[in-house]
Write a protein that holds these residues in place. Structure first.
Motif, PDB file in Angstrom:
ATOM      1  N   GLN A  86       0.817  -1.220   0.000  1.00  0.00           N
ATOM      2  CA  GLN A  86       0.000   0.000   0.000  1.00  0.00           C
ATOM      3  C   GLN A  86       0.846   1.264   0.000  1.00  0.00           C
ATOM      4  O   GLN A  86       0.332   2.367  -0.184  1.00  0.00           O
ATOM      5  CB  GLN A  86      -0.928   0.012   1.222  1.00  0.00           C
ATOM      6  CG  GLN A  86      -1.942  -1.116   1.252  1.00  0.00           C
ATOM      7  CD  GLN A  86      -2.873  -1.101   0.055  1.00  0.00           C
ATOM      8  OE1 GLN A  86      -3.551  -0.103  -0.203  1.00  0.00           O
ATOM      9  NE2 GLN A  86      -2.900  -2.199  -0.689  1.00  0.00           N
TER      10      GLN A  86
ATOM     11  N   HIS B  82      -9.283  -2.708   0.022  1.00  0.00           N
ATOM     12  CA  HIS B  82      -9.685  -1.412  -0.528  1.00  0.00           C
ATOM     13  C   HIS B  82      -9.329  -1.358  -2.011  1.00  0.00           C
ATOM     14  O   HIS B  82      -8.366  -1.990  -2.446  1.00  0.00           O
ATOM     15  CB  HIS B  82      -8.972  -0.266   0.209  1.00  0.00           C
ATOM     16  CG  HIS B  82      -9.276  -0.203   1.669  1.00  0.00           C
ATOM     17  ND1 HIS B  82     -10.264   0.599   2.193  1.00  0.00           N
ATOM     18  CD2 HIS B  82      -8.710  -0.844   2.725  1.00  0.00           C
ATOM     19  CE1 HIS B  82     -10.302   0.451   3.511  1.00  0.00           C
ATOM     20  NE2 HIS B  82      -9.363  -0.418   3.854  1.00  0.00           N
TER      21      HIS B  82
ATOM     22  N   LEU C 153      -4.941   4.716   3.578  1.00  0.00           N
ATOM     23  CA  LEU C 153      -6.304   4.168   3.651  1.00  0.00           C
ATOM     24  C   LEU C 153      -7.330   5.270   3.896  1.00  0.00           C
ATOM     25  O   LEU C 153      -8.452   5.216   3.376  1.00  0.00           O
ATOM     26  CB  LEU C 153      -6.391   3.108   4.747  1.00  0.00           C
ATOM     27  CG  LEU C 153      -5.550   1.841   4.527  1.00  0.00           C
ATOM     28  CD1 LEU C 153      -5.803   0.827   5.646  1.00  0.00           C
ATOM     29  CD2 LEU C 153      -5.831   1.204   3.167  1.00  0.00           C
TER      30      LEU C 153
ATOM     31  N   LYS D 100      -7.945   6.748   0.564  1.00  0.00           N
ATOM     32  CA  LYS D 100      -8.768   5.846  -0.256  1.00  0.00           C
ATOM     33  C   LYS D 100     -10.237   5.931   0.153  1.00  0.00           C
ATOM     34  O   LYS D 100     -11.138   5.975  -0.695  1.00  0.00           O
ATOM     35  CB  LYS D 100      -8.260   4.417  -0.133  1.00  0.00           C
ATOM     36  CG  LYS D 100      -6.970   4.133  -0.895  1.00  0.00           C
ATOM     37  CD  LYS D 100      -6.659   2.636  -0.934  1.00  0.00           C
ATOM     38  CE  LYS D 100      -5.456   2.340  -1.816  1.00  0.00           C
ATOM     39  NZ  LYS D 100      -5.241   0.904  -2.034  1.00  0.00           N
ATOM     40  N   ASN D 101     -10.477   5.933   1.445  1.00  0.00           N
ATOM     41  CA  ASN D 101     -11.865   5.971   1.922  1.00  0.00           C
ATOM     42  C   ASN D 101     -12.567   7.265   1.502  1.00  0.00           C
ATOM     43  O   ASN D 101     -13.790   7.304   1.366  1.00  0.00           O
ATOM     44  CB  ASN D 101     -11.904   5.830   3.443  1.00  0.00           C
ATOM     45  CG  ASN D 101     -11.586   4.409   3.896  1.00  0.00           C
ATOM     46  OD1 ASN D 101     -11.795   3.446   3.154  1.00  0.00           O
ATOM     47  ND2 ASN D 101     -11.052   4.273   5.101  1.00  0.00           N
TER      48      ASN D 101
ATOM     49  N   SER E 237     -14.639   3.511  -3.397  1.00  0.00           N
ATOM     50  CA  SER E 237     -15.240   2.348  -2.729  1.00  0.00           C
ATOM     51  C   SER E 237     -15.294   1.242  -3.775  1.00  0.00           C
ATOM     52  O   SER E 237     -15.145   1.496  -4.976  1.00  0.00           O
ATOM     53  CB  SER E 237     -16.649   2.672  -2.227  1.00  0.00           C
ATOM     54  OG  SER E 237     -17.505   2.948  -3.333  1.00  0.00           O
ATOM     55  N   TRP E 238     -15.528   0.020  -3.353  1.00  0.00           N
ATOM     56  CA  TRP E 238     -15.561  -1.071  -4.339  1.00  0.00           C
ATOM     57  C   TRP E 238     -16.713  -0.911  -5.324  1.00  0.00           C
ATOM     58  O   TRP E 238     -16.561  -1.154  -6.522  1.00  0.00           O
ATOM     59  CB  TRP E 238     -15.634  -2.426  -3.640  1.00  0.00           C
ATOM     60  CG  TRP E 238     -14.295  -2.933  -3.183  1.00  0.00           C
ATOM     61  CD1 TRP E 238     -13.916  -3.274  -1.929  1.00  0.00           C
ATOM     62  CD2 TRP E 238     -13.141  -3.159  -4.017  1.00  0.00           C
ATOM     63  NE1 TRP E 238     -12.602  -3.679  -1.906  1.00  0.00           N
ATOM     64  CE2 TRP E 238     -12.098  -3.634  -3.178  1.00  0.00           C
ATOM     65  CE3 TRP E 238     -12.884  -3.001  -5.378  1.00  0.00           C
ATOM     66  CZ2 TRP E 238     -10.835  -3.954  -3.661  1.00  0.00           C
ATOM     67  CZ3 TRP E 238     -11.620  -3.310  -5.860  1.00  0.00           C
ATOM     68  CH2 TRP E 238     -10.620  -3.782  -5.018  1.00  0.00           C
TER      69      TRP E 238
END
Length: 925
Positions: free
Chosen positions: A21, A79, A341, A344-345, A349-350
């Motif tokens: 990451q 993620h 992270l 990313k959040n 999102s997926w």
């Protein structure tokens, strides 16, 4: 052993996953390769950088990104991948698709348009488009200040050389990206705007400015962007830094730059991204393994490795070895992991990553974005000079006269229709010559891809001229016989330059042609010359021998189309040169006079409120108090203070372009505020307002001095001390003598609940036998007013009188000696007092209660510092008693503020109050 936070997936306990990451990597090719798949699946790579070499079209990009995300999802990534892209506009775009992705002007071109709101719309449009194909991290905005603008390769990628303007447009772009849902990344920290180049292929550019010099200029936009809280990441450059306090070979590998300067001094807590560690000089000097570890040790959270698979594996190996050698702790790894992270959040999102909006969205928004693009380019085209009135060409040239276009050989932009067509037609035969081709004259062998950059521009000129166009290129070989022949034939010559300051042959060629035209004109021939700078505007900005000089700020198809429209009179160009060039052009416009009218509350109040909000959006974060400044702030309605305010307005739309507030009290004329709509600056609105204001003040009976800055109302206590907008030079040019300023600061304690008095302060006050009492109302205030009248200016006296009338919310604390003589005074006001409406720095921005401590008057004595600290302590206690969450101490003289720093007060704003004689403006009439 490092423990994971409760909210982190236990998967991260495996450091291989965590290390993945911390890397951002790319590759060459338009399809997923086994190598990039291996990095995602087996090395848990969490971030991808896409470049023009990966992207063919919007549809292909969306499918490629979706495939990458699917690989990560199936490989068990908790993620989605960060998908990063350079899409700065102008000449730096990675994704080109003329059917779905719009081209917009470069950063400098947007600044030339003079509208930060336009920059916001462009950024939001760009981000919406790239988000539709799956990108979630945009490598922007560019926050570099071109301190040495004329010789920097960054060029039009930067807004300009004015730190305040760079801040304004950078923050506007950042907000546009954020509002479209992307993560943002400022670049290139600490600055690529003033680099020295040493020459060798192994040398790296270096910054030679001191930290103090950087702080006053280059770091200003970075500091301001960080202060907004909207900047998710920072790209840390690979340049060197050499100055008395720092000797760094690579900024992104230095803890002095990343941890100390970026994080500790500027307060950045987002993701730090390193420059690409595949640089030849770094590989040769340090090696990628060690370099990767050094980048993380320095404070970087994401290490960039652009394309070489073997080097990327070396970097992964280096991080693992760094952990084994205990150079990197697990805590350090997890610190970066949490930052990544968190970013990313915020941006993906997926569900979003696996289902990009794609072509269906792009086709809907494209018409609107195309209209925005055309407006932006039309607004950006700048005519710096047209001394001979050659524009438009269809009015200065007869139809039968011949027009000559001379263009340099430049590389096609990576993301452009020309590059696309070159790639698609490598094996195809030449097409049938067009009308433009028949009129083109080339040196043998010059028909290369670089010439094609301007071929469509030539064709457009030919269509406008009905075929009457001569076009050839020029090179470092200088003026050749073919050029001389064509110059003799043509009545008008257009020379295109692209970064002539760095491609010196272009400057030499242009000067040679200009000399030829001058000689031919002297012999009676018509030889008009126009020079068009299609990249840096600095090529001939200050060279007055070039009588007609036009700047386009990039040479994309859209820019060239807008240029043709300007040349043939489809619209009047409105662009202005950015930064100091904009200011230099001001001299040419200084004869323009605007109608100045007295301010009328009923007519102008709403317009003034709108103007103040526009200023607040365009200002640096430390002047956010402008958000709470309204039209009523400037209206004192005080019988002891005369006031007259003025506006420049559009009588048709009622919009206010500028406002000026003046006051008069006891022989002092005061200019309390003057400001102009950012989109209307440098056209003499401020000069017109200033002249009218000074004329009124100097004509007041009994006036003895003119003052710049005021504490009541306390919007601007003087000229902002950082002077990043060049205000000192502006006021100096308006007749002010700035040699002896009085420095004033606003200070604050942000969290009163956790504040406590410095140890020993109370005991020191007691030993000095200083006592304090609180005066409420005017009845017992004679000693206070005598003290203030003796030691302060008239408007401070009026401020105290006003406060003493407000017995429910205001009072005055007195400091007294053992023999009851007055040592000092300060005003205390509770949250929501009437004074808050006149001193915007006291206003609440987040709903918390703010207590005021205002205008301490402490004469210079041996005990002055202790007296001031005692008054401040009494003020803080009163603020706490009134349930204030924050204390603001306004109007503190420069020589007194240091003892307050020791108490835990922070400087919020600093100003310089100026006082001059009315005789400075005897020529106003």
């Amino acid at each position: 052993m490092a423990k994971l936070d409760a909210d982190l997936d236990p998967l991260w306990q495996d450091l291989d996953w965590a290390i993945g990451q911390m890397l951002i990597m790319g590759w060459d090719g338009t399809e997923v390769t086994p190598q990039i798949r291996h990095l995602i699946e087996d090395h848990h790579l969490g971030s991808i950088l896409l470049t023009a070499k990966n992207l063919k079209s919007a549809n292909q990009t969306a499918k490629l990104v979706q495939e990458l995300q699917t690989i990560a999802h199936q490989a068990g990534h908790p993620h989605p991948l960060l998908i990063a892209l350079d899409q700065e506009n102008g000449g730096v775009n990675s994704l080109f698709d003329e059917d779905y992705i719009c081209q917009f002007p470069s950063s400098m071109g947007q600044a030339a348009a003079g509208n930060a709101d336009l920059a916001y719309k462009i950024a939001k449009a760009t981000a919406t488009e790239v988000s539709a194909v799956g990108v979630n991290l945009i490598l922007g905005p560019v926050l570099d200040v071109l301190t040495n603008a004329r010789y920097q390769p960054l060029g039009v990628r930067a807004t300009g050389d004015d730190p305040q303007e760079v801040s304004q447009y950078g923050i506007a772009a950042m907000n546009g990206y954020k509002d479209a849902g992307l993560a943002t990344c400022g670049k290139h920290f600490p600055s690529y705007g003033n680099l020295d180049f040493l020459g060798s292929s192994l040398d790296i550019p270096i910054i030679t400015q001191t930290l103090e010099e950087l702080s006053l200029s280059a770091l200003v936009p970075f500091r301001n962007a960080i202060a907004t809280g909207n900047l998710d990441a920072m790209f840390v450059g690979g340049c060197g830094i050499t100055n008395p306090s720092m000797n760094v070979n690579h900024a992104c590998l230095s803890d002095q730059v990343v941890d100390d300067l970026l994080r500790n001094e500027l307060g950045f807590n987002g993701v730090a991204i390193s420059e690409c560690l595949e640089m030849e000089v770094l590989r040769n000097e340090i090696g990628v393994k060690t370099g990767t570890v050094m980048a993380v040790e320095a404070g970087c959270d994401l290490v960039l490795l652009c394309r070489a698979f073997d080097v990327q594996l070396e970097a992964i190996s280096g991080l693992k070895l760094g952990v084994e050698n205990e150079l990197l702790t697990k805590e350090r790894i997890y610190t970066s992991l949490k930052r990544v992270l968190r970013m990313k959040n915020s941006c993906t999102s997926w569900s979003k990553a696996l289902n990009p909006a794609g072509i269906s969205l792009l086709s809907k928004i494209h018409p609107g974005h195309l209209a925005l693009s055309m407006k932006a380019y039309d607004d950006s085209i700048t005519v710096m000079r047209d001394n001979e009135k050659l524009l438009p060409l269809n009015e200065s040239m007869h139809q039968e006269e011949e027009l000559l276009l001379l263009t340099p050989l430049v590389k096609p932009l990576p993301a452009s229709s020309l590059t696309k067509s070159i790639l698609e037609s490598k094996n195809k035969t030449e097409s049938t010559p067009t009308m433009h081709d028949k009129w083109s004259h080339r040196d043998r062998g010059a028909a290369m891809s670089g010439e094609g950059v301007f071929r469509e521009f030539g064709r457009s000129l030919a269509r406008a001229r009905h075929g009457k166009l001569l076009h050839t290129s020029y090179t470092a070989n200088g003026v050749r016989p073919v050029h001389e022949n064509l110059i003799h034939r043509a009545s008008c010559i257009i020379i295109v330059t692209a970064d002539a300051n760095r491609n010196l042959y272009q400057a030499g060629f242009t000067k040679h042609v200009a000399m030829m035209c001058s000689m031919l004109r002297a012999s009676g021939q018509k030889k008009s010359l126009l020079v068009v700078a299609v990249s840096s505007p600095y090529d001939f900005a200050m060279d007055k021998s070039i009588g007609t000089y036009i700047c386009t700020f990039d040479f994309t198809e859209m820019a060239m189309a807008a240029l043709v429209r300007v040349l043939f009179g489809d619209f009047a160009p409105r662009g202005t040169l950015p930064g100091t060039l904009r200011k230099s052009k001001k001299v040419l416009k200084s004869r323009q006079h605007w109608l100045v009218e007295p301010y009328n509350r009923d007519r102008d109040g709403r317009g003034l409120d709108d103007l103040l909000q526009t200023l607040a959006r365009a200002s640096a974060p430390n002047y956010q108090f402008l958000q709470k400044t309204g039209a009523n702030t400037f209206e004192l309605s005080n019988p002891n203070i005369g006031e007259a305010h003025f506006v420049v307005r559009n009588s048709s739309t009622q919009a206010l372009y500028g406002f000026c507030a003046t006051y008069y009290t006891k022989g002092t004329g005061i200019l309390g505020a003057i400001f102009v709509d950012p989109a209307k600056r440098n056209v003499s609105i401020g000069r017109s307002l200033h002249r009218r204001a000074l004329r009124g003040l100097t004509q007041q009976r009994g006036v003895m001095k003119i003052q710049l800055g005021m504490c009541f109302p306390g919007v601007f206590l003087g000229i902002p001390a950082d002077d990043s907008a060049g205000l000192k030079a502006w006021f100096a040019g308006s007749g002010w003598d700035l040699q002896f300023p009085k420095r004033l600061v606003n200070m604050g304690i942000p969290e009163l609940a956790s504040w406590s008095a410095p140890e020993g302060l109370l005991q020191s006050i007691q030993r000095a036998s200083i006592s304090f009492d609180l005066i409420l109302g005017p009845d017992n205030a004679e000693s206070v007013l005598n003290h203030v009248g003796t030691h302060a200016s008239p408007e401070v006296f009026d401020l105290y009188k006003f406060a003493l009338q407000e017995t429910k919310t205001c009072g005055v604390v007195r400091a007294k000696s053992p023999v009851d003589s007055l040592l000092g005074t300060v005003i205390i006001c509770s949250p929501g007092s009437p004074l808050h409406s006149y001193i915007p720095s006291l206003q609440s921005f987040r709903g918390e209660l703010v207590g005021g401590i205002i205008a301490p008057i402490v004469p210079s004595t041996a005990q002055a510092a202790l007296v001031l600290q005692g008054l401040a302590l009494m003020g803080v206690r009163q603020n706490k008693a009134h349930k204030s969450a924050r204390s603001v101490l306004s109007w503190v003289a420069d020589e007194l503020y240091e003892p307050l720093l020791a108490m835990g007060f922070d400087v919020l704003q600093a100003f310089e109050e100026i006082t001059n004689s009315p005789e400075n403006w005897t020529d106003l009439g």
